[in-house]
Write a protein that holds these residues in place. Sequence first.
Motif, PDB file in Angstrom:
ATOM      1  N   ASN A  11     -22.057 -90.676   7.406  1.00 49.32           N
ATOM      2  CA  ASN A  11     -21.940 -91.684   6.353  1.00 49.32           C
ATOM      3  C   ASN A  11     -20.482 -92.132   6.346  1.00 49.32           C
ATOM      4  O   ASN A  11     -19.588 -91.336   6.073  1.00 49.32           O
ATOM      5  CB  ASN A  11     -22.335 -91.093   5.000  1.00 49.32           C
ATOM      6  N   TRP A  12     -20.236 -93.402   6.637  1.00 50.28           N
ATOM      7  CA  TRP A  12     -18.882 -93.929   6.699  1.00 50.28           C
ATOM      8  C   TRP A  12     -18.381 -94.201   5.287  1.00 50.28           C
ATOM      9  O   TRP A  12     -18.939 -95.016   4.573  1.00 50.28           O
ATOM     10  CB  TRP A  12     -18.820 -95.196   7.537  1.00 50.28           C
ATOM     11  N   THR A  42     -15.050 -95.030   4.655  1.00 53.64           N
ATOM     12  CA  THR A  42     -14.101 -96.128   4.801  1.00 53.64           C
ATOM     13  C   THR A  42     -14.813 -97.409   5.211  1.00 53.64           C
ATOM     14  O   THR A  42     -15.861 -97.371   5.839  1.00 53.64           O
ATOM     15  CB  THR A  42     -13.010 -95.794   5.832  1.00 53.64           C
ATOM     16  N   ARG A  43     -14.253 -98.515   4.847  1.00 53.42           N
ATOM     17  CA  ARG A  43     -14.750 -99.817   5.304  1.00 53.42           C
ATOM     18  C   ARG A  43     -13.708-100.490   6.188  1.00 53.42           C
ATOM     19  O   ARG A  43     -13.779-101.685   6.433  1.00 53.42           O
ATOM     20  CB  ARG A  43     -15.103-100.713   4.116  1.00 53.42           C
ATOM     21  N   ALA A  44     -12.763 -99.708   6.680  1.00 48.52           N
ATOM     22  CA  ALA A  44     -11.757-100.205   7.619  1.00 48.52           C
ATOM     23  C   ALA A  44     -12.414-100.269   9.003  1.00 48.52           C
ATOM     24  O   ALA A  44     -12.518 -99.268   9.704  1.00 48.52           O
ATOM     25  CB  ALA A  44     -10.545 -99.289   7.629  1.00 48.52           C
ATOM     26  N   TRP A  45     -12.878-101.450   9.374  1.00 44.75           N
ATOM     27  CA  TRP A  45     -13.658-101.604  10.599  1.00 44.75           C
ATOM     28  C   TRP A  45     -12.872-101.254  11.845  1.00 44.75           C
ATOM     29  O   TRP A  45     -13.451-100.785  12.830  1.00 44.75           O
ATOM     30  CB  TRP A  45     -14.226-103.012  10.667  1.00 44.75           C
ATOM     31  N   ILE A  68     -13.133 -97.443  12.125  1.00 42.53           N
ATOM     32  CA  ILE A  68     -14.484 -97.066  12.547  1.00 42.53           C
ATOM     33  C   ILE A  68     -14.667 -97.359  14.031  1.00 42.53           C
ATOM     34  O   ILE A  68     -15.193 -96.533  14.776  1.00 42.53           O
ATOM     35  CB  ILE A  68     -15.545 -97.803  11.707  1.00 42.53           C
ATOM     36  N   MET A 104     -24.973 -99.186  12.830  1.00 44.10           N
ATOM     37  CA  MET A 104     -24.978 -98.587  11.506  1.00 44.10           C
ATOM     38  C   MET A 104     -26.223 -99.138  10.811  1.00 44.10           C
ATOM     39  O   MET A 104     -26.463-100.347  10.841  1.00 44.10           O
ATOM     40  CB  MET A 104     -23.706 -98.999  10.754  1.00 44.10           C
ATOM     41  N   GLY A 147     -25.571 -97.643   5.776  1.00 44.52           N
ATOM     42  CA  GLY A 147     -24.230 -97.299   6.228  1.00 44.52           C
ATOM     43  C   GLY A 147     -24.167 -96.000   6.995  1.00 44.52           C
ATOM     44  O   GLY A 147     -23.115 -95.374   7.079  1.00 44.52           O
ATOM     45  N   TYR A 203     -12.479 -90.407   5.599  1.00 46.33           N
ATOM     46  CA  TYR A 203     -13.009 -91.516   6.390  1.00 46.33           C
ATOM     47  C   TYR A 203     -14.527 -91.490   6.514  1.00 46.33           C
ATOM     48  O   TYR A 203     -15.160 -92.531   6.614  1.00 46.33           O
ATOM     49  CB  TYR A 203     -12.419 -91.519   7.799  1.00 46.33           C
TER      50      TYR A 203
END
Length: 61
Positions: free
Chosen positions: A6-7, A9-12, A15, A28, A32, A53
Motif C-alpha cells: 500500500n503506497w 506517499t503520492r510522490a510519483w 514510487i 497499481m 492504491g 513511504y
Amino acid sequence: MKITINWVTRAWNLIRRLREKYRLPQYMNVNGLTEAEVDEETLSNLRKGEPKYLIIRKVEK
C-alpha cells in the motif's frame, strides 16, 4: 514470496524509483495497492521504508 504494498506517499518519482530499484510491477489497482513477488532481501529493504513511504499489507510465502 508474494507481498501486497500500500503506497502511503503520492510522490510519483519516489514510487517510480522504488519500482525500478526493486523490480516491482508498474501497476497499481484502484485501491492504491501493488502485488509483487520478492525475495527476503528485497522484503527487508522495503520494510525500511515503512511507514513513511509504503505499508506492506500482506506477505504470503
